[in-house]
Design an enzyme around this catalytic site. Sequence first.
Site, PDB file in Angstrom:
ATOM      1  N   GLU A 172       0.814  -1.225   0.000  1.00  0.00           N
ATOM      2  CA  GLU A 172       0.000   0.000   0.000  1.00  0.00           C
ATOM      3  C   GLU A 172       0.847   1.276   0.000  1.00  0.00           C
ATOM      4  O   GLU A 172       0.601   2.208   0.777  1.00  0.00           O
ATOM      5  CB  GLU A 172      -0.968  -0.008   1.181  1.00  0.00           C
ATOM      6  CG  GLU A 172      -2.028  -1.087   1.064  1.00  0.00           C
ATOM      7  CD  GLU A 172      -3.101  -1.026   2.157  1.00  0.00           C
ATOM      8  OE1 GLU A 172      -2.981  -0.200   3.095  1.00  0.00           O
ATOM      9  OE2 GLU A 172      -4.062  -1.815   2.071  1.00  0.00           O
ATOM     10  N   GLU A 291      -5.633  -8.321  -0.961  1.00  0.00           N
ATOM     11  CA  GLU A 291      -6.349  -8.040   0.289  1.00  0.00           C
ATOM     12  C   GLU A 291      -7.801  -7.766  -0.050  1.00  0.00           C
ATOM     13  O   GLU A 291      -8.111  -6.820  -0.773  1.00  0.00           O
ATOM     14  CB  GLU A 291      -5.759  -6.839   1.043  1.00  0.00           C
ATOM     15  CG  GLU A 291      -4.445  -7.123   1.737  1.00  0.00           C
ATOM     16  CD  GLU A 291      -4.005  -5.983   2.658  1.00  0.00           C
ATOM     17  OE1 GLU A 291      -4.888  -5.302   3.248  1.00  0.00           O
ATOM     18  OE2 GLU A 291      -2.793  -5.760   2.781  1.00  0.00           O
TER      19      GLU A 291
END
Length: 505
Positions: A172, A291
């Site tokens: 991320e 995810e």
Amino acid sequence: MKGNAAIHRDFTVAQIDNRLYSAFIEHMGRAIYSGIYEPDHPTANADGFRKDVLELVRGLKIPAIRYPGGNFVSAYKWEDGIGPQAERPVRLDLAWRSKETNQVGINEFARWAKDADIEMMLAVNLGTRGIEEARNFVEYCNHPSGTYWSDLRRSHGVEDPYGVNMWCLGNEMDGPWQIGHMEAKEYGRLADETSKAVKAFGKGIETVVCGSSNDQMPTYPDWERQVLEECYENVEYISLHKYFGNSSRNSLNYFSKIEETGRYIQAIGGVIDYVKAKKRAKNDVYICFDEWNVWYHNREQDSKNWHEWDWPEAPALLEEDYNLEDAIFVGGLLNEFIRQSDRVKIACIAQLVNVIAPIRTKAGGSAWATSIYYPYQFASLYGRGTALNVAVDCPRYSEDAAQDVNYLDVAGVLAPDGKSITVFAINRSPDETMEFNLSLTGFENVQLIEHKVMGGDASEARIANTHDAPNRIVPRAGEKLGVVDGAVAGELPAFSYSLIRLSVA
């Protein structure tokens, strides 16, 4: 309400990569400590891992697992988790404001993964660290012997290399919350050089570059374009993340977020195609949706807690009590991944144990399956093979998240041996039974192997499995479907998820 679907043997989407049913586990909350690892537990094995949890994990037949993070990885020193456990340092984990004891590191986790028959997918720290540390980590894991890092591994009792082929380049990195957050071009350049260094260790290594943390980020989807323009030729996958919730308690709007996810995948697929064309590249890049899950029940309270607590060890965090509605949603999201398996090759449910997970534990006590365990298990067991193109004709509805959404959600998979079809069917209507008909063209001798159902009553949408009542939401045998003249016919209960297995010739 009527719902019709049609499958033709020759109309397919793609060969499904088994890694579509992978998982993710992070050093966060109780995912590791008192999740998979609890040396004092009555069921603990010689390595300190809970055998009751291992049994539930094995039941999912997970092909690969992403480790050790997540936000955790962006300040992680993998060297802290090797060598004698008594000599390992305790560190403060800035991502989740807790203490990390490092009692589980790469070698312990590798033994657990081997016991669970799961391939490792490792992430390197590109937040506070970089190419050198990533290179050392790969050498420690993958090189046979005769070098500093490989011989250090051998001195730790691991003679044979792990041969890890999947490496995630950070986590991320588009997120301002991420330790070491970067701009897109800066990160893309670092990812490109790191990928080249990692791949220098031999053939077969694949790398995953960070895409957007979610499709609401202000940099989406230009982040993907800029990153891929820097590293396209040297990576195999770009990651997507997305979490879902239903704070409004509107089930139909909740379910329509699956359509929103489809648009997310299609948009990034378009970016991939654009960059490939712009660079005149010959290789393909696919999506790793590494995810995904439902996360909203305790999110506000958890956020308050971790900003206030004083660095505890393995605190209870993100321990969602998943209900029937969440199980139906997870089943629908897996259907979407199957339908888009030409783009999505890897997907990791986040996470595996205790932290927004299909498996929960009580420290010192039992382990149990949450409601989402079952659709995930069915997809993993029976969703391997060739994704079939399923044509659907049914009533539709519109909500804020998406318009013209089918009440009937269907995905179909032809088994690798061509002798069976699995259909995953959802009736999203909260109150109407669906008269269901599925025609099958190009198949002979169609017979029903089994029909399993979850749900059937929207008044039970908020019921969840708990430690004291672990079997409230479980699959049951379906009673109102059969095969008539080579077609599947019968009823799908309102507000339900169905597994339909058929033998064919």
